[in-house]
Design an enzyme around this catalytic site. Structure first.
Site, mmCIF file in Angstrom:
data_model
loop_
_atom_site.group_PDB
_atom_site.id
_atom_site.type_symbol
_atom_site.label_atom_id
_atom_site.label_comp_id
_atom_site.label_asym_id
_atom_site.label_seq_id
_atom_site.Cartn_x
_atom_site.Cartn_y
_atom_site.Cartn_z
ATOM 1 N N LYS A 153 -13.842 0.855 -1.500
ATOM 2 C CA LYS A 153 -14.653 0.836 -0.087
ATOM 3 C C LYS A 153 -15.947 1.559 -0.924
ATOM 4 O O LYS A 153 -17.410 1.344 -0.095
ATOM 5 C CB LYS A 153 -14.074 2.041 0.295
ATOM 6 C CG LYS A 153 -12.952 1.158 1.707
ATOM 7 C CD LYS A 153 -12.808 2.466 2.555
ATOM 8 C CE LYS A 153 -11.348 2.032 3.518
ATOM 9 N NZ LYS A 153 -10.786 2.537 5.253
ATOM 10 N N HIS A 190 11.185 -25.815 0.714
ATOM 11 C CA HIS A 190 10.499 -27.043 -0.193
ATOM 12 C C HIS A 190 9.097 -26.501 -1.206
ATOM 13 O O HIS A 190 8.666 -27.249 -1.178
ATOM 14 C CB HIS A 190 10.368 -28.289 0.280
ATOM 15 C CG HIS A 190 11.247 -28.234 1.539
ATOM 16 N ND1 HIS A 190 11.799 -29.501 1.333
ATOM 17 C CD2 HIS A 190 11.645 -28.407 2.845
ATOM 18 C CE1 HIS A 190 13.028 -29.666 2.673
ATOM 19 N NE2 HIS A 190 12.896 -28.551 3.170
ATOM 20 N N GLU A 230 0.517 -1.462 -0.372
ATOM 21 C CA GLU A 230 0.033 -0.206 -0.387
ATOM 22 C C GLU A 230 0.753 1.347 -0.137
ATOM 23 O O GLU A 230 0.392 2.064 -0.800
ATOM 24 C CB GLU A 230 -0.584 -0.271 1.060
ATOM 25 C CG GLU A 230 -2.392 -0.410 0.933
ATOM 26 C CD GLU A 230 -3.117 -0.519 2.388
ATOM 27 O OE1 GLU A 230 -3.286 0.208 2.781
ATOM 28 O OE2 GLU A 230 -4.603 -1.291 2.068
HETATM 29 O O1 PA5 Z 1 -3.490 1.018 5.560
HETATM 30 C C1 PA5 Z 1 -4.644 1.268 5.295
HETATM 31 O O2 PA5 Z 1 -4.872 2.467 5.539
HETATM 32 C C2 PA5 Z 1 -5.638 0.637 5.191
HETATM 33 O O3 PA5 Z 1 -5.180 -0.621 5.078
HETATM 34 C C3 PA5 Z 1 -6.857 0.792 6.912
HETATM 35 O O4 PA5 Z 1 -6.668 0.132 7.222
HETATM 36 C C4 PA5 Z 1 -8.180 -0.036 6.516
HETATM 37 O O5 PA5 Z 1 -8.798 0.526 5.428
HETATM 38 C C5 PA5 Z 1 -9.251 0.190 6.991
HETATM 39 O O6 PA5 Z 1 -9.711 0.936 7.736
HETATM 40 P P1 PA5 Z 1 -10.246 1.672 8.748
HETATM 41 O O7 PA5 Z 1 -9.323 1.353 10.021
HETATM 42 O O8 PA5 Z 1 -10.311 3.072 8.695
HETATM 43 O O9 PA5 Z 1 -10.863 0.835 9.258
#
Ligand code: PA5
Length: 410
Positions: free
Chosen positions: A398, A281, A259
């Site tokens: 989302k 393995h 990310e």
């Molecule tokens: O790294 C990130 O920002 C995402 O993976 C969020 O953690 C994930 O989408 C969950 O979001 P939130 O904490 O707003 O529910």
């Protein structure tokens, strides 16, 4: 705290000052999480106030709001205690059922973790569990605690309206950099982890992260290894822990790297986790003879908590003929020798790797590892000139999910 070595890679500290300056220009809170002493006290006080009231803690969260605590649980909690900290980080109904059908709601504390306060998966789990608790005739706010943004989002509004105990995710800390905030520390403390040890480990590395010293700054050295190899056309990173306990750490790191760095058609590093020695393995053939498009990170644990000798029967000729080399050897030594063998075999094929030595697996070293990988990923973003702190691709999915479901209800 950790020892770092490279194979088939020539390190130079070029770019360190600019990268650190780049980080300092941004409003980043992740490396100062370990300095928030008042919050640490509040977390510890809350955990000790409620201890004895609950047999089980259930975390509802996803992505950066769950991967860190899953790692803490599966790395340092004894196996027998892990089921007392359940983490529901998906809306797969069978998974939700398996984790909730047997809960004694009177003796369960739910921790809802969402920075945005509006993630569909987490909020739907929250609503489902809240309804369950209320159906059981219990006051929901006594059974829930929230971790969310200090001001914004639906969950914050609900907390204010219903007077639910809430801890905050600082606004300048993104989900995948939040494990050393209440996101990871609160459920860890509730599960009996000594959070001071996690914090202390994080502090040791925080002190190195912003140090303009090319030899001392281990975060920069790791980032530079990845950036230089990436610029040489290597765009897959294989994290190779030789420790079952560190397998979850690989999942946590996969999110952090994917990310943070995967930001355009032109920039991204694909994270892969391989478990040593098991995946020798399964995956090693590809790594050894397949395309030269991968860099490797070996994680070696020097001292295992429960190391034991391989009970070799020296009276058995058949066994001794083949396995005499194991005489007097412990499992830990076998495992780490396998690491050396794999490392050397990849070295012979000119594959670039780094090896990180961790003295032992404990809360302090885990806290250090979190900060080390967060710091190096942040610096990698600087070296590759990408914003390591946003996630527009995640946001889009989302939004679309909400749109599709809204259409279905029209
Ligand atoms: O790294 C990130 O920002 C995402 O993976 C969020 O953690 C994930 O989408 C969950 O979001 P939130 O904490 O707003 O529910």
């Amino acid at each position: 705290m950790f020892r770092l070595e490279f194979d088939n890679y020539e390190y130079s500290g070029e770019g360190i000052s600019e990268s650190i300056a780049g980080l300092l220009e941004k409003d980043l809170g992740f490396y100062d999480l370990v300095m928030r002493e008042d919050e640490h006290i509040e977390i510890k006080n809350f955990a000790s106030e409620v201890s004895g009231e609950y047999d089980r803690v259930v975390v509802l969260g996803i992505g950066g709001s769950a991967l860190g605590i899953k790692t803490i649980r599966d790395t340092i909690l004894p196996k027998k205690d892990r089921d007392d900290l359940r983490i529901i980080d998906n809306v797969d109904p069978d998974f939700v059922y398996e984790n909730t059908y047997d809960l004694d709601l009177e003796r369960t504390l739910f921790v809802v973790i969402t920075k945005s306060g509006g993630t569909s998966e987490t909020m739907s789990l929250f609503m489902n569990m809240k309804a369950k608790v209320e159906r059981a005739g219990l006051e929901y706010k006594d059974k829930f605690v929230f971790v969310t943004d200090p001001e914004n989002g639906l969950l914050r509004k609900i907390a204010d309206r219903d007077d639910v105990k809430t801890f905050e995710v600082p606004q300048n800390v993104g989900g995948r950099y939040s494990v050393l905030s209440a996101v990871g520390l609160l459920p860890a403390a509730l599960a009996g982890v000594n959070i001071d040890e996690l914090i202390n480990g994080g502090k040791v590395i925080r002190d190195l992260l912003l140090r303009d010293d090319e030899d001392e700054n281990i975060c920069f050295r790791m980032a530079k290894f990845q950036a230089d190899n990436y610029k040489d056309g290597i765009n897959i990173n294989v994290l190779f822990p030789y420790s079952n306990h560190l397998l979850r750490f690989g999942e946590w790191y996969a999110q952090l790297l994917a990310e943070s760095i995967g930001k355009s058609q032109d920039v991204g590093i694909t994270p892969v986790t391989a478990l040593g020695a098991t995946d020798q393995h399964s995956q090693l053939q590809l790594y050894s003879d397949g395309p030269d498009d991968k860099m490797y990170q070996f994680l070696r644990v020097n001292e295992f908590q429960n190391d034991m000798k391989i009970a070799l029967d020296t009276e058995d000729d058949l066994i001794m003929e083949k396995f005499e080399f194991l005489n007097g050897v412990k499992f830990g030594e076998l495992l780490n020798t396998e690491l050396e063998g794999t490392r050397e075999s990849l070295c012979e094929k000119n594959r670039p790797s780094l090896s990180l030595d961790i003295n032992k697996i404990d809360a302090e070293n885990l806290g250090g590892l979190f900060m080390l990988y967060e710091g190096s990923t942040a610096l990698l973003g600087e070296l590759l000139e990408v914003d390591a702190f946003n996630q527009p691709g995640v946001e889009r999915s989302k939004v679309l999910t909400k749109e599709f479901l809204a259409k279905r209800n029209d």
